[in-house]
Design an enzyme around this catalytic site. Structure first.
Site, PDB file in Angstrom:
ATOM      1  N   ASP A 192      -6.997   4.324  -4.561  1.00  0.00           N
ATOM      2  CA  ASP A 192      -7.647   4.210  -3.241  1.00  0.00           C
ATOM      3  C   ASP A 192      -8.246   5.591  -2.996  1.00  0.00           C
ATOM      4  OD1 ASP A 192      -7.872   2.346  -0.748  1.00  0.00           O
ATOM      5  OD2 ASP A 192      -7.213   4.216   0.131  1.00  0.00           O
ATOM      6  N   LYS A 236       0.873  -1.186   0.000  1.00  0.00           N
ATOM      7  CA  LYS A 236       0.000   0.000   0.000  1.00  0.00           C
ATOM      8  C   LYS A 236       0.903   1.226   0.000  1.00  0.00           C
ATOM      9  CE  LYS A 236      -4.471   1.011   0.253  1.00  0.00           C
ATOM     10  NZ  LYS A 236      -5.664   0.294  -0.190  1.00  0.00           N
TER      11      LYS A 236
HETATM   12  P1  NDP Z   1     -13.062   7.700  -2.524  1.00  0.00           P
HETATM   13  O1  NDP Z   1     -11.963   8.677  -2.397  1.00  0.00           O
HETATM   14  O2  NDP Z   1     -13.684   7.475  -3.843  1.00  0.00           O
HETATM   15  O3  NDP Z   1     -14.237   8.032  -1.484  1.00  0.00           O
HETATM   16  C1  NDP Z   1     -13.989   8.140  -0.115  1.00  0.00           C
HETATM   17  C2  NDP Z   1     -15.279   8.516   0.583  1.00  0.00           C
HETATM   18  O4  NDP Z   1     -15.090   8.432   1.995  1.00  0.00           O
HETATM   19  C3  NDP Z   1     -15.726   9.944   0.290  1.00  0.00           C
HETATM   20  O5  NDP Z   1     -17.119   9.983   0.334  1.00  0.00           O
HETATM   21  C4  NDP Z   1     -15.114  10.726   1.462  1.00  0.00           C
HETATM   22  O6  NDP Z   1     -15.768  11.941   1.737  1.00  0.00           O
HETATM   23  C5  NDP Z   1     -15.349   9.731   2.583  1.00  0.00           C
HETATM   24  N1  NDP Z   1     -14.388   9.955   3.661  1.00  0.00           N
HETATM   25  C6  NDP Z   1     -13.055  10.062   3.581  1.00  0.00           C
HETATM   26  N2  NDP Z   1     -12.515  10.298   4.788  1.00  0.00           N
HETATM   27  C7  NDP Z   1     -13.563  10.348   5.648  1.00  0.00           C
HETATM   28  C8  NDP Z   1     -13.680  10.566   7.040  1.00  0.00           C
HETATM   29  N3  NDP Z   1     -12.607  10.766   7.798  1.00  0.00           N
HETATM   30  N4  NDP Z   1     -14.936  10.541   7.576  1.00  0.00           N
HETATM   31  C9  NDP Z   1     -16.028  10.335   6.810  1.00  0.00           C
HETATM   32  N5  NDP Z   1     -15.974  10.125   5.490  1.00  0.00           N
HETATM   33  C10 NDP Z   1     -14.767  10.137   4.922  1.00  0.00           C
HETATM   34  O7  NDP Z   1     -12.460   6.319  -1.931  1.00  0.00           O
HETATM   35  P2  NDP Z   1     -12.934   4.844  -2.213  1.00  0.00           P
HETATM   36  O8  NDP Z   1     -14.399   4.776  -2.341  1.00  0.00           O
HETATM   37  O9  NDP Z   1     -12.079   4.284  -3.283  1.00  0.00           O
HETATM   38  O10 NDP Z   1     -12.462   4.116  -0.856  1.00  0.00           O
HETATM   39  C11 NDP Z   1     -13.300   4.047   0.289  1.00  0.00           C
HETATM   40  C12 NDP Z   1     -12.799   2.966   1.226  1.00  0.00           C
HETATM   41  O11 NDP Z   1     -12.769   1.713   0.525  1.00  0.00           O
HETATM   42  C13 NDP Z   1     -11.374   3.145   1.767  1.00  0.00           C
HETATM   43  O12 NDP Z   1     -11.304   2.584   3.062  1.00  0.00           O
HETATM   44  C14 NDP Z   1     -10.534   2.307   0.810  1.00  0.00           C
HETATM   45  O13 NDP Z   1      -9.307   1.895   1.400  1.00  0.00           O
HETATM   46  C15 NDP Z   1     -11.469   1.131   0.608  1.00  0.00           C
HETATM   47  N6  NDP Z   1     -11.208   0.337  -0.580  1.00  0.00           N
HETATM   48  C16 NDP Z   1     -11.258   0.910  -1.828  1.00  0.00           C
HETATM   49  C17 NDP Z   1     -11.042   0.139  -2.942  1.00  0.00           C
HETATM   50  C18 NDP Z   1     -11.219   0.673  -4.317  1.00  0.00           C
HETATM   51  O14 NDP Z   1     -11.241  -0.139  -5.244  1.00  0.00           O
HETATM   52  N7  NDP Z   1     -11.379   1.959  -4.520  1.00  0.00           N
HETATM   53  C19 NDP Z   1     -10.650  -1.291  -2.804  1.00  0.00           C
HETATM   54  C20 NDP Z   1     -10.742  -1.808  -1.477  1.00  0.00           C
HETATM   55  C21 NDP Z   1     -10.979  -0.992  -0.419  1.00  0.00           C
HETATM   56  P3  NDP Z   1     -15.149  13.329   1.192  1.00  0.00           P
HETATM   57  O15 NDP Z   1     -15.442  13.347  -0.258  1.00  0.00           O
HETATM   58  O16 NDP Z   1     -15.866  14.385   1.968  1.00  0.00           O
HETATM   59  O17 NDP Z   1     -13.674  13.281   1.493  1.00  0.00           O
END
Ligand code: NDP
Length: 453
Positions: free
Chosen positions: A170, A130
């Site tokens: 991510d 990562k």
């Molecule tokens: P994105 O950047 O597309 O979206 C992240 C989302 O989480 C946004 O809505 C963001 O809000 C919100 N967020 C971020 N930080 C916080 C916080 N501290 N409190 C509340 N909401 C928060 O990321 P992904 O959808 O790709 O990833 C989301 C999760 O899934 C992560 O844990 C990632 O590690 C995991 N993951 C992702 C994969 C992928 O294929 N993308 C694969 C496997 C796991 P805002 O826009 O306001 O920042």
């Protein structure tokens, strides 16, 4: 030498805490796995003798580097970049890059550690890694993003490669950022290889990669419900996040006949009791990834919905929940509220979104609960398929990939169920234990084969 000669769980964890001071997320992730693995290893002296768990909990290497870039005002900005290569016993390091101001070594070590087990569960030959940076993409211009990505890759390129380490996206890293980084890698190395996944379809990306994590988390949910002769149909779902994982999870719940009543971002959550249609979900996708504007505007756009600033959605009654935002977004009290309000199943789209207290609440309540390392593995699984397509210089069809994703998620579910069945106090399946043990065994046995390296 007997098992009794070796350190017990608390001594092991004391060592982890001593060697990784202040790295709370990493220590939390190791403890969650160690609690299960210690039980499992009780009568398996060879794992103790070879110090396998301690070796998996010590990254192969942690690379940290300076990233300088120039903003639109001509000011020089300095960020820190990282790549944590945790373990490559079963394949090249593989795992995403996160750009977010909260990024630090502890968070990336926890994610790389988790990724090692997750990748093992997919059945594909991928090790765990990562990386990322404390760079905050919010409010940056397109050119600033490009300059940052290019500078980041100017150092990262020497540590990655199609057979060495294959990063992906991510939080904060989507198709745009992957494109800029791939362009820079190609320019520096003069090679067109599958060094990153999540690429655009025009230059070696795979169909279904974008949807895979969210869809996969819902397939896992469907498989769990299937063990009770139930399904997502007619279920009310509470989902957190509004990024890639959350919006695709929402889409799949809808396709399977469920009703999604919440999404959230870092500023609060939307409650839409009427349920979200595909049109509403598409609006959210556009709002967050194209307009890059606040989710709160949903409440002005769609009547009957409300915005809850600074709150999380876990107080809203539901049948099923999918935390899809970020780590530690649900604690023990919030988990208790969900269970009290009738939630029967939780499938994690994010990595470690439920803290250890919350995990124990779900286990004690005996509800269906899938840890992210199993339920969100669909994304990295399709990344693995993207690597195969790149190596073979071929492209599979959408139908083929959708079928493979569904099959892989069923395979992961069944493997976790096999190792976890009957382990909850109510006789139910402990998917956390199942995922930890199944992910561990494959990596551990490969490490044993290599000797002391
Ligand atoms: P994105 O950047 O597309 O979206 C992240 C989302 O989480 C946004 O809505 C963001 O809000 C919100 N967020 C971020 N930080 C916080 C916080 N501290 N409190 C509340 N909401 C928060 O990321 P992904 O959808 O790709 O990833 C989301 C999760 O899934 C992560 O844990 C990632 O590690 C995991 N993951 C992702 C994969 C992928 O294929 N993308 C694969 C496997 C796991 P805002 O826009 O306001 O920042």
């Amino acid at each position: 030498m007997s098992v009794a000669d070796h350190v017990d769980l608390e001594q092991f964890m004391a060592g982890v805490e001593r060697r990784n001071p202040g790295e709370t997320e990493f220590i939390q992730a190791v403890r969650e796995v160690a609690e299960d693995i210690y039980d499992f290893m009780e009568d398996k002296v060879h794992y103790h003798e070879a110090q396998i768990l301690r070796r998996i909990a010590e990254p192969d290497r942690v690379i940290s580097f300076r990233v300088c870039w120039e903003d639109d005002n001509g000011s020089i900005r300095v960020q820190r970049g990282y790549r944590v290569q945790n373990n490559n016993a079963i394949g090249p390091y593989k795992g995403g890059l996160r750009f977010h101001p909260s990024v630090n070594q502890s968070i990336l070590k926890f994610l790389a550690f988790e990724q090692t087990f997750k990748n093992s569960l997919t059945g594909l030959p991928m090790g765990g890694g990562k990386g990322g940076s404390d760079f905050n993409p919010k409010g940056k211009s397109n050119n600033e993003i490009m300059r940052f990505c290019q500078s980041f890759m100017t150092e990262l390129y020497r540590h990655v490669g199609e057979d060495t380490d294959v990063p992906a996206g991510d939080i904060g890293v989507g198709a745009r950022e992957i494109g800029y980084m791939f362009g820079q890698y190609k320019r520096i190395s003069n090679k067109f290889t599958g060094v990153l996944t999540g690429k655009g379809l025009e230059f070696g990306g795979s169909l279904v990669r974008t949807e895979a994590t969210g869809y996969g988390a819902v397939y896992f949910m469907q498989n769990m419900l299937g063990t009770k002769s139930d399904s997502c149909e007619g279920k009310t779902a509470v989902i957190s996040g509004s990024g890639n994982v959350a919006t695709h999870a929402a889409e799949k719940v809808l396709q399977l006949g469920g009703k999604v009543i919440t999404l959230s971002d870092s500023q609060g959550f939307i409650h839409d009791p009427d349920g979200m249609s595909q049109e509403k979900i598409d609006w959210v996708k556009h709002q967050k990834t194209v307009a890059r504007a606040p989710l709160s505007e949903y409440a002005d756009k769609f009547s009957g919905s409300s915005w809850h600033a600074g709150e999380k959605p876990w107080g809203i009654a539901c049948d099923i929940a999918l935390p899809c935002a970020t780590q530690n977004e649900m604690d023990g009290e919030q988990a208790k509220t969900l269970v009290k309000n009738g939630c029967i199943a939780v499938s994690e789209g994010a990595n470690m979104p439920v803290n250890l207290d919350g995990v124990h609440v779900f286990k004690d309540a005996g509800i269906l609960y899938a840890p992210g390392k199993a339920s969100n593995a669909g994304g990295v699984a399709v990344s693995g398929l993207e690597m195969s397509q790149n190596s073979g210089r071929i492209s599979w069809s959408e139908d083929q990939l959708q079928d493979q994703l569904k099959d892989i998620m069923k395979g992961i579910h069944d493997t976790c169920a096999e190792y976890g069945k009957g382990h909850l106090s109510n006789g139910g399946c402990d998917y956390v234990k199942g995922a930890n043990i199944a992910g561990f065994v494959k990596v551990a046995d490969a490490m044993l084969a290599f000797g002391v390296v």
